[in-house]
Every structure is written in structure tokens, then in C-alpha cells.
Design a protein around this motif. Sequence first.
Motif, short mmCIF file in Angstrom:
data_model
loop_
_atom_site.label_atom_id
_atom_site.label_comp_id
_atom_site.label_asym_id
_atom_site.label_seq_id
_atom_site.Cartn_x
_atom_site.Cartn_y
_atom_site.Cartn_z
N LYS A 153 0.82 -1.21 0.00
CA LYS A 153 0.00 0.00 0.00
C LYS A 153 0.86 1.27 0.00
N ARG A 154 2.05 1.18 0.56
CA ARG A 154 2.94 2.33 0.60
C ARG A 154 3.37 2.77 -0.80
N TYR A 155 3.50 1.81 -1.73
CA TYR A 155 4.04 2.13 -3.05
C TYR A 155 3.00 2.10 -4.17
N ALA A 156 1.89 1.41 -4.00
CA ALA A 156 0.86 1.36 -5.05
C ALA A 156 0.12 2.68 -5.12
N VAL A 157 -0.07 3.20 -6.32
CA VAL A 157 -0.76 4.49 -6.47
C VAL A 157 -2.26 4.31 -6.60
N ASN A 158 -2.70 3.10 -6.93
CA ASN A 158 -4.13 2.84 -7.05
C ASN A 158 -4.56 1.83 -6.00
N ARG A 159 -5.39 0.91 -6.34
CA ARG A 159 -5.87 -0.09 -5.38
C ARG A 159 -4.89 -1.24 -5.27
N THR A 160 -5.12 -2.10 -4.29
CA THR A 160 -4.18 -3.19 -4.03
C THR A 160 -4.88 -4.54 -4.07
N LYS A 161 -4.07 -5.55 -4.32
CA LYS A 161 -4.58 -6.91 -4.48
C LYS A 161 -3.53 -7.89 -3.97
N ILE A 162 -3.98 -9.00 -3.42
CA ILE A 162 -3.07 -10.07 -3.02
C ILE A 162 -3.70 -11.41 -3.38
N THR A 163 -2.85 -12.41 -3.58
CA THR A 163 -3.34 -13.73 -3.95
C THR A 163 -3.04 -14.74 -2.84
N VAL A 164 -3.93 -15.71 -2.72
CA VAL A 164 -3.79 -16.78 -1.72
C VAL A 164 -4.18 -18.10 -2.39
N ILE A 165 -3.45 -19.16 -2.11
CA ILE A 165 -3.77 -20.47 -2.67
C ILE A 165 -5.18 -20.88 -2.25
N GLY A 166 -5.89 -21.55 -3.15
CA GLY A 166 -7.22 -22.04 -2.84
C GLY A 166 -7.18 -23.37 -2.10
N PRO A 167 -8.23 -23.70 -1.37
CA PRO A 167 -8.23 -24.93 -0.58
C PRO A 167 -8.22 -26.20 -1.43
N VAL A 168 -8.87 -26.17 -2.58
CA VAL A 168 -8.87 -27.35 -3.44
C VAL A 168 -7.46 -27.61 -3.97
N THR A 169 -6.85 -26.58 -4.50
CA THR A 169 -5.52 -26.73 -5.09
C THR A 169 -4.49 -27.14 -4.04
N LEU A 170 -4.51 -26.51 -2.88
CA LEU A 170 -3.53 -26.88 -1.85
C LEU A 170 -3.75 -28.32 -1.39
N SER A 171 -5.00 -28.74 -1.31
CA SER A 171 -5.27 -30.10 -0.82
C SER A 171 -4.69 -31.16 -1.74
N TYR A 172 -4.59 -30.86 -3.04
CA TYR A 172 -4.04 -31.83 -3.99
C TYR A 172 -2.52 -31.72 -4.12
N ARG A 173 -1.91 -30.88 -3.31
CA ARG A 173 -0.45 -30.77 -3.31
C ARG A 173 0.12 -31.18 -1.95
N LEU A 174 -0.66 -32.00 -1.26
CA LEU A 174 -0.29 -32.55 0.04
C LEU A 174 -0.59 -34.04 0.05
N VAL A 175 0.01 -34.74 0.98
CA VAL A 175 -0.29 -36.16 1.20
C VAL A 175 -0.83 -36.31 2.62
N ASP A 176 -2.11 -36.65 2.74
CA ASP A 176 -2.74 -36.81 4.05
C ASP A 176 -2.34 -38.17 4.63
N MET A 177 -1.78 -38.16 5.82
CA MET A 177 -1.32 -39.39 6.48
C MET A 177 -2.41 -39.98 7.38
N GLY A 178 -3.66 -39.92 6.92
CA GLY A 178 -4.76 -40.51 7.67
C GLY A 178 -5.35 -39.61 8.73
N ILE A 179 -5.06 -38.32 8.67
CA ILE A 179 -5.58 -37.38 9.66
C ILE A 179 -7.06 -37.09 9.41
N TYR A 180 -7.48 -37.08 8.14
CA TYR A 180 -8.86 -36.77 7.79
C TYR A 180 -9.53 -37.98 7.15
#
Length: 370
Positions: A153-180
Motif C-alpha cells: 500500500k505504501r508504493y501502489a498508487v491505485n488499489r491493491t490486491k493479493i493472492t492466496v492459494i485455494g483450498p482445493v488446489t492446496l489439498s491436492y499438493r499434500l499427502v494426508d497421512m490418515g488425519i482426515y
Amino acid sequence: MWKTDLFPTQLVGSYVKPQWLADHSKVYAKEGTWWNVEQQHLQSAIDDGVRLAVYDQNLAGITFATDGELRRQTFSGHFYKLQGIDQDNPAEFTNFHNDITEYLKMKQKATNVGADLEKEQAPKESMKVLFPSVREKIQWPGPMVVSDIPFLKRYAVNRTKITVIGPVTLSYRLVDMGIYPDHAQLCFAIADALNQELKALASAGVDLIQIDEPEVHFRYSQCKGFAVEAVNRMIKDVSCLTSVHVCYGYSKNIELKEPSPIYPKAVALMAETDIDAIHTEYAQPGHTPDFLQSVGNKDVAIGVLNLDPQGEIEEVESIRKLILDAMEVIPKERISLAPDCGMWFLERDFAFRKMKAMCLAAESLRNQFS
């Protein structure tokens, strides 16, 4: 609506990541290991990289500026910080089935999974692909990227945006060891944890949060039963604008993207969520305006820049035509202009000139329709 002037512009998160800052050949190595700068100088070097990314966006006239994702090695691995994910003790990943590889011609064998992995390239039994494991319940560890917002926000002259990984995509990049008990429950746990991050980001004053969900396209048949609930849980009670990005994968690995018949289904699925807007790939796959019916009543960021590294700089008039044709389906008030996908692997001058052409096209459209 986008709550801006007509035809706002934005990146799909990432901008050029300079070679002096990061070794691109190590992008799929362990998160945090690709930096080219010594540890004592790393933070200031990353800050300088962010300044360059924001400077270019300001100069081009971008409406929603990001930090270029300069602080991240990968868009997904950056969020392995969630409590319960173990990077130090990875486990074998075996689910290589996806729905779209037959529609992609690859340039090279990729080192990650998803859209960049052809069926014939799937590892043989003697080979192992290791992904971070889930060995405890997933929980939010406290702010992960919230501290990035004041600097942006200090350097952007207009509005700001940020990205975050989605839950579906992150879930397929992990290996669940029987926790769920099943994959959906793992996905929901990730969504609930990330919801706290999104609330904190909104409180920090960011204007737009984009959720990255390529796996909704890649693995549509596997996730269609729970993806809507997962995204809704992630954005529940978040006070700023939210969007979701659905793509084909990075152009640096893909020689040809043919329109996937799965893609409209994936986009339509995201249109069932409570999200405000959907980011679509459009230019390189060669989608036509009828495809945009899949976004329903959502705002849409239309991908007007083909990010093939061997491609051309778009003409302003060609970008204008894409949008004018799209307006046969989507009202002008709901349209934003964006690249097809992330720009991190492009040369800086090439990326800037493409971005500038996009912003000039948007300005021309505003002048025409305001």
C-alpha cells in the motif's frame, strides 16, 4: 461490480521475478531454497524486487496492483506454513490422474503435477514424487502474508490486491497421512484455516483477494462435489472483494493450449460460489464469447494477454476487439482486463510492454464508453 471505473486492470498475481533475485531452475525445489541472494541481504533484496514490480504496474496504469508475488517461490508452497503441514517429512504422492492433459501439448517434462504433467509422463512405479505431508490437524498459525500489505500500500498508487492459494488446489499438493476421513474434509480444514488469513488481509486494508484454484480445472471430476463449499468456507465473512482464478497452467511449460471442454464446467462450478469475480484464461486457449456464459452473474477478469514466452506483444486494437466481442455476453460494468495467468517467468521488458498494451486498451475502452 468491481467498484472502480470501467474496465479495471490487474495482474493474475505474479509479475517478473528477476534472475538476480531467484534461480528459476530451482522453482520446484523445497520452498525457500531458490534465492540467489545471501541471507543477510535477502529481505532488502526482496523488498527491492517488490518495488520494481509495483513501479512497473504504476507506470503501466494497473488498477489493482500486486506485489508481483516476489516474496514467494511458488504460489502454493508459500502456504505450506499452515500448521499441520510437514515439509521436512514429505510422503509419496500417487494421484496423478487429471482431466485435461489431452488438451495440452507440452514443451518439456515438468517437475510438478497438475496441468503440466502429461499422462505418459506420470512417474513409473520405481519413481517417487514426494509432497509435504499432513500429520496433524490443519490450523491457521497466525498471519502468513498479512505483513506484505502495508509495504504494498505504501508504493501502489491505485488499489491493491493479493493472492492466496485455494483450498482445493492446496489439498491436492499434500499427502494426508490418515488425519482426515476423506479428501473433502482435508479441503474443508484448509479452507477454514485460510478463512482466518483472508479476514486478516481484509482488515489490513487490501482491496481485492484472489484465490488461486487451477486444480478445479485439472481435477474437476474429483473435486466437483466439494469445491463450492470449500471456496465458500474460505471467503465467509471476508469484507473486501474476492475473486477466484481458474487456469490451464504456466505457458512456459505448454506449447499449445486447446480449449478444454472441462474449463467451462470448472468456471461454472466457481460461479455457484459466493465469490465476487472469476479470472479466466481466454487469449491463448482461443476461447470465444459464448464461453463467458459460464461465469453466470459474476464479475469477470478476462485473460487478454497470451503469456507464451516466445509470443508477441499484443496490439491495443486486438485487445479492444476481444473485450468488445466479450461485451456481447458480459455487460461492460462486470469486465476487468488481465493476463491469462501469472507472468513470473517472462523477461521484464516483454512483460511490461504486454501489460502496458492491456492498460492502453482499457483506457481506450473507458474513453469510448464513459
